[in-house]
Every structure is written in C-alpha cells, then in structure tokens.
Design an enzyme around this catalytic site. Structure first.
Site: not given
Ligand code: GFB
Length: 315
Positions: A110-112, A139, A143, A182
């Site tokens: 993952s890119s994280c 996580y 990875k 996500h």
């Molecule tokens: O996709 P996301 O949950 O994961 O959130 P990450 C990306 C951005 O979208 C954050 C915003 O800045 C969230 O605050 N966001 C806005 C939301 N509205 C929403 C919503 O309704 N739901 C969610 N979930 N986010 C993940 C990692 O990070 O990326 C994992 O936690 C994994 O480990 C994945 O690597 C690819 O991009 O921040």
C-alpha cells in the site's frame, strides 16, 4: 517470468475488491487454473490449514491480495487487528508458498508504507526514510514486514517473490460501510442517499485539503498481470494513476458524476491523515505499463456496481 496459461495460480483474497479484479483479469487473459478459497473454506490466519492447502494444491504462482483493510477511521481505531491479522496472514502465505514450491509470488502492499512527509511524487526509494502517518502506522508496518519477508526470501533462498505498492484503490466489491470504508465508496454512498432523501448537503470528513490518488481495481489487476510476467526484482514497484486530487475536488466530482447539486459540509472532528500521497509511477511506466481508466469513468463504474449490488454490498 513467462507464465503458461495452464499454470496453477492461487489468488488469496479472491472474494475481496482487489482479489476479485485480479481473479477476473487472469481468467479473461486465458489462464485456465486460477484458484481461490473463501474465508470459510480456508482461514488464512490458520497456519496449519494454509500449509495443508499449499501441500495439496501446490500453486506455481501466488498473488497475495488478502488483507484486513479499511479507511482512515478503521485503521486509527483498530491498530491491533490491522497489525496482527495482516502479519499473520501474509506470514502464513509467503512461508507456505516458499516451502511448497511456488515459482513466483506477488505481494500487494500500500502507498501508506511510505513516510508521511515523503517528497512527492513518492518514489520507491523513499521507503524507510522517515516516520509514518500515525493514523495507519500499524497497517503500514505489517505491509513493510511483508515486503521485507519477500525480499528476504529472494536474498536468502533465491525466490522470485515481488512486491507491488498500489495507491488508494476503488472499484466493484468495495466496502460501503460508512464507518470503516475508504473515502470514495463513502462519498458515493452519501451522495446516492442524499439524492434519494432529498437532502441538501452531505458530510465530508476532515478539511477537504488532503490530496489522494485513486486507481480503479481493473487497472491494478492489469498491472498485476503485467508484473507477474515482466517483473522479477525484489525491489518494490509503485502502481498508481499518476495524478491526485484534493478531497474537495473528489467530492465535487462524485456529486457531478452522480448528478447531485447539494453542498458539502466538512467535519473537522474527523482526521485528515497524511497531507498528500501521490506515487511516482515512472518505474512501472518505463517497463511498458500505463493506467487506462480515467477517474470520472471509474467512479461511474463503481457507482453502477453499488446500485446493482446494494443487497449484497458490505454497508
Ligand atoms: O480513504 P481514507 O479513509 O484513507 O481517507 P487514507 C482519505 C481522506 O478522505 C482523509 C477524507 O483525509 C479523510 O478524512 N474523507 C472525507 C473521508 N470524507 C470521508 C469519508 O466519508 N470516509 C472516509 N474514509 N474518508 C488509508 C489508510 O488512508 O489509505 C489505509 O488508512 C490504506 O491504511 C489506504 O493505506 C490506501 O487515504 O487517509
């Protein structure tokens, strides 16, 4: 490594969003022995069961698309499960693949895994050069351990175990549970429900300023097949679409594609996570692979799947 069409290929996690796209892509490309096991058929957390499966089936090629995944909140709230389950599943799979003679293994990261403040776009050599983003460090560490395990098998035992690092993914079979998903499936669901209820706005977490890159799982699956056949190095390789957007721009695009004219309400109590996460995809491009699915088209495809599978989608 040239793959024969009748090679036995095991896709771990073939019912998930990523694994199902890879499974379908292999079948479409003419591979005749692509195998998968549901969780009830094979618990990847059970080392003995995994070894028995490999001893019996002896896959020549293994794709590890099995992982406990989730969005920013799920990662932040359950670091123990994200760390333990991912370490256990990948250890069981990689060890069994090595012990029972798999000629090639593709580990998906993952890119994280890259440092929170890595220079953008993030090149592969940024790995382990700085501190991780705290919301998903458990996580990410699992990875990173998976990458190191594959590289160690390559170094110590000469195994052709490779690792690809996809950017944020979306597509059919995504998780639409608003707490654990996500951002992209969450926005699709929120906009869809706002349209149905006649709501005038949708909530968007955080400030809207973080930048993210989104790759459709059909593009990822295509890249995985490309790497299985063309890439034999233990060094990690990025897979992305090469462009990022702010969360505000993403939300506006989802509203536009789904035909919703309401407003966005930002919820500052939710975390932003890492400020930017755009992968440098020069390496995979130089080998001859390019992404094909534009974001708007991909969002429309994901939405079609969501609408057509509401009774079975995770939500
Ligand atoms: O996709 P996301 O949950 O994961 O959130 P990450 C990306 C951005 O979208 C954050 C915003 O800045 C969230 O605050 N966001 C806005 C939301 N509205 C929403 C919503 O309704 N739901 C969610 N979930 N986010 C993940 C990692 O990070 O990326 C994992 O936690 C994994 O480990 C994945 O690597 C690819 O991009 O921040």
């Amino acid at each position: 490594m040239k793959l024969e069409k009748d090679e036995t290929i095991f896709v771990a996690g073939h019912r998930g969003m990523v694994g199902s796209a890879i499974h379908q892509c292999l079948l479409k490309d003419g591979f005749t022995k692509v195998i998968g096991r549901s969780r009830s058929e094979l618990d990847l957390l059970d080392r003995r069961a995994v070894r028995e499966f490999f001893q019996k089936e002896r896959p020549a090629v293994v794709v590890d698309a099995a992982a406990k995944v989730g969005g920013i909140l799920a990662n932040n709230e359950q670091p123990v499960e994200f760390l333990l389950q991912n370490l256990t599943m990948q250890n069981n799979l990689v060890e069994a693949a090595a012990d029972f003679g798999a000629g090639k293994l593709l580990f998906l990261g993952s890119s994280c895994i890259y440092p929170k403040l890595a220079p953008q776009p993030i090149a592969e050599d940024s790995l382990l050069t700085g501190p991780l983003e705290p919301t998903n460090d458990a996580y990410a560490l699992a990875k990173i351990a998976g990458i190191k395990l594959c590289q160690s098998y390559a170094r110590q035992y000469g195994k052709n175990f490779i690792s690809a690092m996809p950017t944020n993914l979306y597509g059919p079979h995504d998780n639409y549970d608003l707490h654990s998903s996500h951002v992209l499936p969450a926005l699709i669901r929120k906009v869809h429900e706002a349209k149905l209820s006649g709501a005038k706005s949708i909530p968007v977490w955080g400030s809207g300023t973080p930048r993210r890159e989104f790759l459709h799982t059909d593009d990822l699956a295509d890249a995985c097949l490309f790497l299985l056949e063309k890439y034999d190095q233990p060094d990690v390789i990025n897979v992305g679409c090469g462009e990022d957007v702010t969360i505000l721009e993403l939300a506006e695009t989802v509203c536009d594609v789904l035909g919703f004219e309401g407003t966005l309400e930002f919820d500052a109590s939710k975390p932003d996570g890492t400020p930017r996460k755009l992968l440098d995809i020069a390496k995979i491009k130089s080998l001859g692979w390019t992404p094909k699915i534009p974001l708007r088209e991909g969002i429309a495809d994901a939405y079609d799947w969501f609408v057509g599978n509401q009774s079975t989608a995770r939500r």
